[in-house]
Scaffold this motif. Sequence first.
Motif, PDB file in Angstrom:
ATOM      1  N   LEU A  94      -5.302  -8.997  -0.312  1.00 34.99           N
ATOM      2  CA  LEU A  94      -4.255  -9.802   0.316  1.00 34.99           C
ATOM      3  C   LEU A  94      -4.409  -9.788   1.833  1.00 34.99           C
ATOM      4  O   LEU A  94      -4.295 -10.825   2.498  1.00 34.99           O
ATOM      5  CB  LEU A  94      -2.878  -9.281  -0.090  1.00 34.99           C
ATOM      6  N   ARG A  95      -4.698  -8.615   2.377  1.00 32.40           N
ATOM      7  CA  ARG A  95      -4.856  -8.476   3.831  1.00 32.40           C
ATOM      8  C   ARG A  95      -6.016  -9.341   4.333  1.00 32.40           C
ATOM      9  O   ARG A  95      -5.919  -9.995   5.378  1.00 32.40           O
ATOM     10  CB  ARG A  95      -5.089  -7.002   4.156  1.00 32.40           C
ATOM     11  N   THR A  96      -7.110  -9.360   3.596  1.00 33.73           N
ATOM     12  CA  THR A  96      -8.270 -10.168   3.973  1.00 33.73           C
ATOM     13  C   THR A  96      -7.953 -11.652   3.913  1.00 33.73           C
ATOM     14  O   THR A  96      -8.307 -12.428   4.813  1.00 33.73           O
ATOM     15  CB  THR A  96      -9.455  -9.856   3.052  1.00 33.73           C
ATOM     16  N   ILE A  97      -7.273 -12.072   2.863  1.00 33.20           N
ATOM     17  CA  ILE A  97      -7.042 -13.502   2.652  1.00 33.20           C
ATOM     18  C   ILE A  97      -5.958 -14.049   3.561  1.00 33.20           C
ATOM     19  O   ILE A  97      -5.981 -15.219   3.937  1.00 33.20           O
ATOM     20  CB  ILE A  97      -6.742 -13.750   1.160  1.00 33.20           C
ATOM     21  N   GLN A  98      -4.996 -13.205   3.955  1.00 40.26           N
ATOM     22  CA  GLN A  98      -3.912 -13.689   4.808  1.00 40.26           C
ATOM     23  C   GLN A  98      -4.410 -14.240   6.139  1.00 40.26           C
ATOM     24  O   GLN A  98      -3.801 -15.139   6.708  1.00 40.26           O
ATOM     25  CB  GLN A  98      -2.909 -12.559   5.078  1.00 40.26           C
ATOM     26  N   ASP A  99      -5.503 -13.700   6.647  1.00 45.34           N
ATOM     27  CA  ASP A  99      -6.070 -14.144   7.919  1.00 45.34           C
ATOM     28  C   ASP A  99      -7.290 -15.007   7.599  1.00 45.34           C
ATOM     29  O   ASP A  99      -8.311 -14.509   7.126  1.00 45.34           O
ATOM     30  CB  ASP A  99      -6.461 -12.937   8.777  1.00 45.34           C
ATOM     31  N   LYS A 100      -7.202 -16.307   7.866  1.00 45.91           N
ATOM     32  CA  LYS A 100      -8.276 -17.213   7.472  1.00 45.91           C
ATOM     33  C   LYS A 100      -9.599 -16.878   8.150  1.00 45.91           C
ATOM     34  O   LYS A 100     -10.671 -17.102   7.569  1.00 45.91           O
ATOM     35  CB  LYS A 100      -7.872 -18.656   7.762  1.00 45.91           C
ATOM     36  N   LEU A 101      -9.549 -16.345   9.370  1.00 40.63           N
ATOM     37  CA  LEU A 101     -10.787 -15.957  10.044  1.00 40.63           C
ATOM     38  C   LEU A 101     -11.412 -14.750   9.356  1.00 40.63           C
ATOM     39  O   LEU A 101     -12.625 -14.731   9.096  1.00 40.63           O
ATOM     40  CB  LEU A 101     -10.533 -15.644  11.518  1.00 40.63           C
ATOM     41  N   VAL A 102     -10.614 -13.752   9.041  1.00 37.21           N
ATOM     42  CA  VAL A 102     -11.116 -12.568   8.335  1.00 37.21           C
ATOM     43  C   VAL A 102     -11.669 -12.974   6.973  1.00 37.21           C
ATOM     44  O   VAL A 102     -12.710 -12.474   6.528  1.00 37.21           O
ATOM     45  CB  VAL A 102     -10.004 -11.509   8.194  1.00 37.21           C
ATOM     46  N   ASP A 114       0.830  -1.204   0.000  1.00 39.64           N
ATOM     47  CA  ASP A 114       0.000   0.000   0.000  1.00 39.64           C
ATOM     48  C   ASP A 114       0.867   1.258   0.000  1.00 39.64           C
ATOM     49  O   ASP A 114       0.633   2.195  -0.770  1.00 39.64           O
ATOM     50  CB  ASP A 114      -0.913   0.007   1.229  1.00 39.64           C
ATOM     51  N   ARG A 115       1.868   1.300   0.874  1.00 36.91           N
ATOM     52  CA  ARG A 115       2.734   2.486   0.961  1.00 36.91           C
ATOM     53  C   ARG A 115       3.492   2.711  -0.332  1.00 36.91           C
ATOM     54  O   ARG A 115       3.586   3.844  -0.833  1.00 36.91           O
ATOM     55  CB  ARG A 115       3.722   2.335   2.116  1.00 36.91           C
ATOM     56  N   VAL A 116       4.048   1.630  -0.884  1.00 32.44           N
ATOM     57  CA  VAL A 116       4.825   1.762  -2.117  1.00 32.44           C
ATOM     58  C   VAL A 116       3.932   2.211  -3.267  1.00 32.44           C
ATOM     59  O   VAL A 116       4.337   3.034  -4.105  1.00 32.44           O
ATOM     60  CB  VAL A 116       5.533   0.433  -2.436  1.00 32.44           C
ATOM     61  N   ARG A 117       2.706   1.694  -3.311  1.00 35.99           N
ATOM     62  CA  ARG A 117       1.767   2.140  -4.344  1.00 35.99           C
ATOM     63  C   ARG A 117       1.500   3.634  -4.228  1.00 35.99           C
ATOM     64  O   ARG A 117       1.487   4.350  -5.239  1.00 35.99           O
ATOM     65  CB  ARG A 117       0.466   1.355  -4.223  1.00 35.99           C
ATOM     66  N   GLU A 118       1.305   4.119  -3.018  1.00 37.18           N
ATOM     67  CA  GLU A 118       1.044   5.543  -2.820  1.00 37.18           C
ATOM     68  C   GLU A 118       2.267   6.384  -3.167  1.00 37.18           C
ATOM     69  O   GLU A 118       2.148   7.467  -3.747  1.00 37.18           O
ATOM     70  CB  GLU A 118       0.628   5.796  -1.369  1.00 37.18           C
ATOM     71  N   GLU A 119       3.459   5.907  -2.819  1.00 39.00           N
ATOM     72  CA  GLU A 119       4.683   6.659  -3.058  1.00 39.00           C
ATOM     73  C   GLU A 119       5.068   6.713  -4.526  1.00 39.00           C
ATOM     74  O   GLU A 119       5.563   7.734  -5.018  1.00 39.00           O
ATOM     75  CB  GLU A 119       5.835   6.047  -2.257  1.00 39.00           C
ATOM     76  N   THR A 120       4.868   5.603  -5.245  1.00 40.23           N
ATOM     77  CA  THR A 120       5.355   5.504  -6.622  1.00 40.23           C
ATOM     78  C   THR A 120       4.270   5.646  -7.672  1.00 40.23           C
ATOM     79  O   THR A 120       4.578   5.911  -8.842  1.00 40.23           O
ATOM     80  CB  THR A 120       6.061   4.146  -6.833  1.00 40.23           C
ATOM     81  N   GLY A 121       3.026   5.416  -7.283  1.00 36.52           N
ATOM     82  CA  GLY A 121       1.944   5.441  -8.259  1.00 36.52           C
ATOM     83  C   GLY A 121       1.850   4.189  -9.105  1.00 36.52           C
ATOM     84  O   GLY A 121       1.028   4.114 -10.029  1.00 36.52           O
ATOM     85  N   VAL A 122       2.660   3.154  -8.790  1.00 41.03           N
ATOM     86  CA  VAL A 122       2.624   1.913  -9.558  1.00 41.03           C
ATOM     87  C   VAL A 122       1.455   1.063  -9.064  1.00 41.03           C
ATOM     88  O   VAL A 122       1.358   0.762  -7.868  1.00 41.03           O
ATOM     89  CB  VAL A 122       3.952   1.136  -9.401  1.00 41.03           C
ATOM     90  N   PRO A 123       0.544   0.664  -9.953  1.00 39.10           N
ATOM     91  CA  PRO A 123      -0.616  -0.140  -9.529  1.00 39.10           C
ATOM     92  C   PRO A 123      -0.195  -1.500  -8.965  1.00 39.10           C
ATOM     93  O   PRO A 123       0.778  -2.104  -9.429  1.00 39.10           O
ATOM     94  CB  PRO A 123      -1.425  -0.316 -10.820  1.00 39.10           C
ATOM     95  N   VAL A 124      -0.940  -1.969  -7.960  1.00 37.66           N
ATOM     96  CA  VAL A 124      -0.719  -3.276  -7.365  1.00 37.66           C
ATOM     97  C   VAL A 124      -1.989  -4.099  -7.541  1.00 37.66           C
ATOM     98  O   VAL A 124      -3.072  -3.679  -7.128  1.00 37.66           O
ATOM     99  CB  VAL A 124      -0.376  -3.170  -5.863  1.00 37.66           C
ATOM    100  N   HIS A 125      -1.843  -5.285  -8.140  1.00 37.80           N
ATOM    101  CA  HIS A 125      -2.986  -6.181  -8.340  1.00 37.80           C
ATOM    102  C   HIS A 125      -2.603  -7.616  -7.994  1.00 37.80           C
ATOM    103  O   HIS A 125      -1.497  -8.049  -8.340  1.00 37.80           O
ATOM    104  CB  HIS A 125      -3.470  -6.122  -9.794  1.00 37.80           C
ATOM    105  N   PRO A 126      -3.496  -8.367  -7.336  1.00 39.77           N
ATOM    106  CA  PRO A 126      -4.727  -7.919  -6.695  1.00 39.77           C
ATOM    107  C   PRO A 126      -4.458  -6.856  -5.638  1.00 39.77           C
ATOM    108  O   PRO A 126      -3.310  -6.627  -5.262  1.00 39.77           O
ATOM    109  CB  PRO A 126      -5.300  -9.196  -6.065  1.00 39.77           C
ATOM    110  N   SER A 127      -5.508  -6.237  -5.146  1.00 43.98           N
ATOM    111  CA  SER A 127      -5.375  -5.147  -4.191  1.00 43.98           C
ATOM    112  C   SER A 127      -4.720  -5.614  -2.894  1.00 43.98           C
ATOM    113  O   SER A 127      -4.998  -6.725  -2.422  1.00 43.98           O
ATOM    114  CB  SER A 127      -6.764  -4.583  -3.881  1.00 43.98           C
ATOM    115  N   PRO A 128      -3.866  -4.786  -2.282  1.00 47.64           N
ATOM    116  CA  PRO A 128      -3.351  -5.123  -0.947  1.00 47.64           C
ATOM    117  C   PRO A 128      -4.459  -5.388   0.059  1.00 47.64           C
ATOM    118  O   PRO A 128      -4.279  -6.195   0.977  1.00 47.64           O
ATOM    119  CB  PRO A 128      -2.520  -3.891  -0.578  1.00 47.64           C
ATOM    120  N   ASP A 129      -5.607  -4.736  -0.090  1.00 48.84           N
ATOM    121  CA  ASP A 129      -6.733  -5.019   0.806  1.00 48.84           C
ATOM    122  C   ASP A 129      -7.203  -6.456   0.664  1.00 48.84           C
ATOM    123  O   ASP A 129      -7.548  -7.118   1.651  1.00 48.84           O
ATOM    124  CB  ASP A 129      -7.908  -4.067   0.519  1.00 48.84           C
TER     125      ASP A 129
END
Length: 397
Positions: free
Chosen positions: A104-112, A87-102
């Motif tokens: 990734l954040r959701t999937i990393q935690d199996k309960l979430v 997320d930070r690097v995307r904001e700093e550089t403007g380079v798109p990240v796919h899939p979204s870091p959000d």
Amino acid sequence: MATPLSTPGPTLGVVGGGQLGRMLAEAAGPLGVELVVLDPTPDCPAAPVCRDQIVGEFDDADAVRELAERADFLTFEIELADPDLLDRVREETGVPVHPSPDTLRTIQDKLVQKDALAEVGVPVPEYRAVDDADELRDALDELGTPAMVKAREGGYDGRGNAPIESPDDAEAVLDEIGGAAMVEAFVDYERELSVIGVKGDDEVATFPAGENVHREEILRETIVPARADEAVRQRAHEVATDVLELMDGRGVYGIELFQGPDDEILVNEIAPRPHNSGHWTIEGAVASQFEQHVRAVTGRPLGSTAQRSPTVMTNLLGDVEETQPAQLRGVDEVLGTPRAGLHWYGKRDVRPLRKMGHVTLTGDDGSSGTSDEGASVDDLLARARELRDAATFVDES
């Protein structure tokens, strides 16, 4: 007006340079897309087939920033990528990240992940969060035993998962998990399925449902089409499409499913990247999951997900008792078999049950003289197992 696409195309930066990064690079080359990968292992598996490798940890801010500065798009092939850093690097550089870091954040935690699916009505097994042995015992009173206890973060290829047969085992199982956990009700499933889905700019597609065979929590084989009724395969497609609508960001998603009692389809887990159960698509589909991921994350139109022919994929796992230099013997029969494909992952060392490669065997699109598609797939599976079993890392000389 959108800028017309051209070839050679952009540079894609990939966090992770394992076998998935290697196969992404192999698929990107014909599209004119070059890969730069970030991986902590010097001369990682992807290195021989990509443009360059940055040697660094997945959470190394300077290394990820360098990757972004050298790329037009960023993606990841491993869930150990740091979504906050991306997320930070995307904001700093403007380079798109796919899939979204959000995502990734959701999937990393199996309960979430399970909470997000359940909230929108995607069918999942019953589950509970458990913070200690007392909570686990209480959950088992509701869910029954046996059940599956899962680490909320970090589990992979069976690591972080532990079956539990009795409430008396609560402390021991949680010690084995070693962190925050959840417990899922046992699903008396008919078979395990998976659907590889892909999200583009304004389009969503799925590959045909595959049937997965696991042993010791590790994927051994994928059979496509799955040996299930057409109605079951269609329902798997519908559930996978609902999952894709929930995901944010372009790319390929591996969606693991259970065909439960009364043919109910339940979501097991999601991977926000190409998935082992989708490796069959290299030979078995018009455009592989790896080509689709490159197309999607770089903003190109998706390719066709149509299946070319019945296909079986079987993993080549380490059959050694201890770690040793990797040399696969007995590949003659694979290489000499029509419609068989050998894929080597480029790992220098083999250890017990490590994924080292895979073999794919394709059918003849229904024109082999058998009118029973299921029987044809069964024949392919039997032959694929023979080819796999002929290969070994054990020096028998």
